[in-house]
Structures are given as C-alpha cells and as structure tokens.
Design an enzyme around this catalytic site. Structure first.
Site, PDB file in Angstrom:
ATOM      1  N   MET A   1       0.878  -1.164   0.014  1.00  0.00           N
ATOM      2  CA  MET A   1      -0.066   0.012   0.161  1.00  0.00           C
ATOM      3  C   MET A   1       0.846   1.327   0.143  1.00  0.00           C
ATOM      4  SD  MET A   1      -3.596  -0.582   2.126  1.00  0.00           S
ATOM      5  CE  MET A   1      -2.691  -0.892   3.830  1.00  0.00           C
ATOM      6  N   VAL A  44      11.195   2.147  11.367  1.00  0.00           N
ATOM      7  CA  VAL A  44       9.998   2.756  12.100  1.00  0.00           C
ATOM      8  C   VAL A  44       9.918   2.476  13.361  1.00  0.00           C
ATOM      9  CG1 VAL A  44       8.772   3.086  10.111  1.00  0.00           C
ATOM     10  CG2 VAL A  44       8.329   0.930  11.423  1.00  0.00           C
ATOM     11  N   ASN A  70       2.072   4.081   7.676  1.00  0.00           N
ATOM     12  CA  ASN A  70       1.686   2.944   6.746  1.00  0.00           C
ATOM     13  C   ASN A  70       2.239   1.484   7.203  1.00  0.00           C
ATOM     14  OD1 ASN A  70       0.296   1.951   4.235  1.00  0.00           O
ATOM     15  ND2 ASN A  70       2.412   1.455   3.930  1.00  0.00           N
ATOM     16  N   TYR A 138      -2.002  -8.391  16.994  1.00  0.00           N
ATOM     17  CA  TYR A 138      -2.367  -7.747  15.695  1.00  0.00           C
ATOM     18  C   TYR A 138      -3.583  -6.647  16.032  1.00  0.00           C
ATOM     19  CZ  TYR A 138      -3.466  -6.594  11.066  1.00  0.00           C
ATOM     20  OH  TYR A 138      -3.576  -5.694   9.692  1.00  0.00           O
ATOM     21  N   LYS A 142      -3.948  -2.655  16.466  1.00  0.00           N
ATOM     22  CA  LYS A 142      -4.664  -1.972  15.541  1.00  0.00           C
ATOM     23  C   LYS A 142      -5.714  -1.168  16.226  1.00  0.00           C
ATOM     24  CE  LYS A 142      -2.411  -2.933  11.731  1.00  0.00           C
ATOM     25  NZ  LYS A 142      -2.043  -1.840  10.950  1.00  0.00           N
TER      26      LYS A 142
END
Length: 231
Positions: A1, A44, A70, A138, A142
């Site tokens: 993405m 990151v 991202n 995960y 999120k």
C-alpha cells in the site's frame, strides 16, 4: 500500500518522502517517481531513525505537512496461548509504537508549518476483533492506533493539525497474500462486494484525508472494507 500511496500523492503534485528497510526496492521506486520523490532507509521502530528521516525530509522539501503511518506486520497466525512474548512485542512495536514515534517526530514540523494532516493506517481488526486472525497482538495494535489517533486529534486540533485513521479490509498486497492466498481464498465469502481491493482504492481515501478537501474531518476512523463490518 505504501507504494500505491506514493504514486497517488506524486500524481497530485506532492513532494513525497518514502521510507522502508528495503533499500533497493525503495530507491528504485523513488527513481521512477522522479525529482519530487526521496527515498530514505528507515526503521520505524527507532526514534533516532525517525529523527534522521524528519531532518533529511525538511532539508529536502521544507516543513512536513502530511504524515502517513503505513508500516505494519501480521506476525504469526496463532491463538493467545500459542503466541509468544517476543512475537507479541514485535507486532506491537511495528504496528503501534511506530505510530507514536512517527507522530511525535513529525508534529514539531507541522507546528512550524501551521498546518498538518496525519493519516494512520489501522485495519478492520482495529474495529472488530476476529478470533485467531491473525493473533491478539495484531488486533491489540490496530485498536491502539485508532485510540491514539483520536487522542492526538483532540490534542492538536487547535493547532490546525488533523489526525484520522484508515481501516482497510482485504487489500491485494503481499501481506494479504501471506495471510490468505493469492486470490483471497475463503475471505471472498465474507465480502459483500465479492472481491479483494486494489491498493489504490485505499490510497484515494488516504489522499483525500491528507488534503484540504477533508478540512473538517479529524479524529475519525474510515473503513475501506467493502461492507465486511456492515454484517
């Protein structure tokens, strides 16, 4: 993405700094996109790496007015008892901690510019927990991105900095293929539109949220899931 986002922003005339650990692929994309694209190697999960990226980006293009967080990984497909601590922490480090580090690193530049838009990429797993897919870390990371987005939007709204989260469903990316298979497999039966999305269908929303076209939108979550969570 991330590649799709970069292409979309460049096409609209933006100056784009793309970052990744994959130097060869990242530099090749920047070379293809032209003089308004700069590639930087970037971990990151490292505050020092974020500081270096921001300094080099400001040197090349001036104060930063847009940040798209991202980066993300799935981690192992495992239930909670099978998920070890190292894997849990790694997923949270990339998916959640990096969002904090990114916002903290870029906010001073946006304050200098007097305007900013931050777009944090979460997931439908940040809206509704789905047991066993792929793991607790995960889902936790999120959901955290969604909350961090709202808190930062409230804090920096008075400074003309907007913060929103995007929650993709099944998108045709290497990570989706890793989690399912090349076609999306059984996932297609869960999708009202009956197909996997092209990454550009997410990028179009990211571009909108980054732009002045969304000037009254902040602190919000935005689904790109073809109706999966409408069921």
């Amino acid at each position: 993405m991330g590649e799709s986002h970069a292409r979309c922003f460049i096409a609209e005339g933006a100056k784009v700094v793309l970052t990744d650990l994959s130097e060869e692929a990242g530099q090749a994309l920047a070379d293809e996109l032209g003089g308004n694209a700069l590639f930087l190697r970037h971990d990151v999960t490292s505050a020092n790496s974020w500081a270096e990226v921001v300094a080099k980006a400001e040197s090349a293009f001036g104060p930063l007015t847009v940040l798209v967080n991202n980066a993300g990984i799935l981690g192992p497909v495992a239930n909670t008892l099978a998920l070890n601590e190292a894997d849990y922490l790694k997923v949270c480090d990339v998916n959640q901690h990096s969002v904090f580090l990114g916002m903290r690193a870029v906010l001073p530049s946006m304050l200098k510019a007097g305007i900013g838009s931050i777009v944090n990429i979460s997931s439908i797993a940040g809206m509704a927990a789905n047991y066993g897919f792929p793991n607790l870390a995960y889902v936790a990371s999120k959901f955290a991105v969604r909350g961090m987005t709202k808190a930062t939007a409230i804090e920096y709204g008075p400074k003309k900095i907007r913060v929103n989260s995007v929650h993709p469903g099944f998108i045709q990316t290497p990570m989706m293929v890793e989690a399912t298979d090349e076609s999306g497999g059984d996932a297609l039966g869960l999708i009202p539109l009956g197909r996997i999305a092209d990454p550009k269908e997410v990028s179009n929303l990211v571009l909108f949220l980054a732009s002045d076209e969304s000037s009254y939108i902040t602190g919000s979550e935005h689904l790109v899931d073809a109706g999966m969570l409408a069921q």
